[in-house]
Design a protein around this motif. Sequence first.
Motif, short mmCIF file in Angstrom:
data_model
loop_
_atom_site.label_atom_id
_atom_site.label_comp_id
_atom_site.label_asym_id
_atom_site.label_seq_id
_atom_site.Cartn_x
_atom_site.Cartn_y
_atom_site.Cartn_z
N GLU A 1 0.84 -1.20 0.06
CA GLU A 1 0.13 -0.13 -0.10
C GLU A 1 0.93 1.29 -0.05
N CYS B 1 -2.69 0.39 -3.98
CA CYS B 1 -2.45 -0.98 -3.48
C CYS B 1 -1.95 -1.92 -4.71
N TRP C 1 -10.31 -3.31 0.66
CA TRP C 1 -9.40 -2.21 1.50
C TRP C 1 -10.26 -2.50 3.30
N ARG D 1 -9.99 -4.03 13.10
CA ARG D 1 -9.93 -3.66 11.66
C ARG D 1 -11.38 -3.99 11.27
N TYR E 1 -5.55 -0.96 5.19
CA TYR E 1 -4.79 -2.18 4.51
C TYR E 1 -5.38 -2.73 3.35
N TRP F 1 -2.19 -9.99 2.86
CA TRP F 1 -2.40 -8.69 3.38
C TRP F 1 -1.13 -7.87 3.30
N GLN G 1 1.27 -4.26 4.33
CA GLN G 1 1.66 -3.78 5.64
C GLN G 1 0.91 -2.57 6.26
N GLY G 2 0.16 -2.07 5.43
CA GLY G 2 -0.81 -0.77 5.66
C GLY G 2 0.11 0.37 5.72
#
Length: 120
Positions: free
Chosen positions: A6, A22, A36, A45, A95, A110, A112-113
Amino acid sequence: QVQLVESGGGLVQAGDSLRLSCAASGRTDSSLVIAWFRQAPGKERTFVADIDWNGIRAYYADSVKGRFTVSSDSAMNTVYLQMNSLSSEDTGVYYCAADANVNVPGYDYWGQGTQVTASS
């Protein structure tokens, strides 16, 4: 395997816009669904939006409908999240996640944000 990275987060004023990206690599194909999520400080989350890899179908959480737009550019292997009219309630780590098998619940990969902070 699918790798997700991201980018695009930052600090903005309430009412401003941001576009998150992303970038996907590895086994990217039309079967993927990219979502997302966001996580506010001290909270769980939560789902924000998702889209199929070809960009045909998108789905949004009620809290972001009309303000956020998710899009997919499969040629660039990138999914975007355009966020408009940001408020402090949108603050959190964002994320992206990939679902490689829609017949099995859950997301398989996923990123890493990226941090988004909207100050009022």
